[in-house]
Design a protein around this motif. Structure first.
Motif, mmCIF file in Angstrom:
data_model
loop_
_atom_site.group_PDB
_atom_site.id
_atom_site.type_symbol
_atom_site.label_atom_id
_atom_site.label_comp_id
_atom_site.label_asym_id
_atom_site.label_seq_id
_atom_site.Cartn_x
_atom_site.Cartn_y
_atom_site.Cartn_z
ATOM 1 N N THR A 96 0.832 -1.202 0.000
ATOM 2 C CA THR A 96 0.000 0.000 0.000
ATOM 3 C C THR A 96 0.865 1.249 0.000
ATOM 4 N N ARG A 100 1.003 4.196 -3.004
ATOM 5 C CA ARG A 100 0.818 5.634 -2.782
ATOM 6 C C ARG A 100 1.862 6.465 -3.531
ATOM 7 N N TYR A 105 -1.728 6.450 -8.541
ATOM 8 C CA TYR A 105 -2.240 7.150 -7.367
ATOM 9 C C TYR A 105 -1.964 8.651 -7.450
ATOM 10 N N GLY A 111 -11.226 12.116 -3.430
ATOM 11 C CA GLY A 111 -11.981 10.872 -3.346
ATOM 12 C C GLY A 111 -11.539 9.842 -4.357
ATOM 13 N N ARG A 113 -8.506 9.241 -5.197
ATOM 14 C CA ARG A 113 -7.357 8.551 -4.607
ATOM 15 C C ARG A 113 -7.816 7.481 -3.628
ATOM 16 N N ARG A 114 -8.801 7.820 -2.822
ATOM 17 C CA ARG A 114 -9.319 6.847 -1.854
ATOM 18 C C ARG A 114 -9.924 5.650 -2.563
ATOM 19 N N LEU A 117 -7.112 3.548 -4.041
ATOM 20 C CA LEU A 117 -6.401 2.814 -2.999
ATOM 21 C C LEU A 117 -7.207 1.600 -2.551
ATOM 22 N N ASN A 118 -8.511 1.782 -2.395
ATOM 23 C CA ASN A 118 -9.377 0.665 -2.020
ATOM 24 C C ASN A 118 -9.378 -0.401 -3.112
#
Length: 204
Positions: A96, A100, A105, A111, A113-114, A117-118
């Protein structure tokens, strides 16, 4: 240290077992506290870990709302499951952090990016789970030739009998609605998961 211990618990221990010793073995559970109130992508690896280590796993919710997973089975198997779980948690932290810093990324904002990432972590869980399933198949084939009997079937029988004695009852929750998935991030996570190398840790 964790790698060496998992190798000892899974490979060397199983090679010393026969059907009589397995049936005389006691079962126990080990609790893994998540420190979270909601599920995370890494949790999807728990069932594959339990399958790999020939034990059962279920989710419990404490009065505080915090989630914890229980691995249940023969002593060596649940200890191995806990150690393998910790190795996967470490892999998630490492991968993770690397994501990043990735171009995928960094090209996004807020949002997005979130969500990316998820998506990456969902893919990572998928890759790790597939890797464990492949290794499980290979281990089972090799183990059957060495022990001369189906060790997995005997273990499952013992675990199921013990769970019946304890009167454990489980409920199934419906899957929650799926959020948007960034395909590129998901594929990056899946590729990273496929490179997860528990072989060295497990002495394979």
């Amino acid at each position: 240290a964790a790698s060496a211990k998992v190798a000892e618990l899974l490979d060397r221990h199983d090679l010393t077992l026969d059907e009589v010793s397995v049936r005389k073995s006691a079962c126990e559970g080990v609790s893994v506290d998540t420190g979270r109130r909601r599920r995370a992508p890494v949790d999807a690896c728990n069932r594959p870990v339990a399958d790999f280590c020939d034990c059962r796993v279920w989710l419990e919710q404490a009065h505080s709302g915090a989630l914890r997973y229980i691995f249940f089975g023969l002593k060596a198997d649940v200890e191995a499951a806990r150690l393998l779980h910790d190795l996967i948690e470490a892999a998630f932290e490492t991968e993770t952090a690397a994501f990043r810093s990735s171009e995928i990324y960094l090209s996004l904002r807020g949002g997005d990016r979130r969500a990316a990432l998820n998506s990456f972590q969902i893919g990572l869980a998928s890759g790790v789970s597939a890797k464990l399933a492949g290794l499980k198949k290979a281990r089972q084939a090799a183990r059957s030739k060495t022990t001369g009997f189906d060790l997995v079937a005997v273990k499952h029988s013992v675990v199921n009998e013990e769970m019946d004695k304890l009167g454990l009852n489980f409920t199934t929750r419906a899957a929650s609605s799926r959020s948007m998935v960034y395909v590129e991030a998901y594929e990056a996570g899946k590729a990273a998961g496929s490179q997860f190398e528990p072989e060295a840790a497990l002495g394979l």
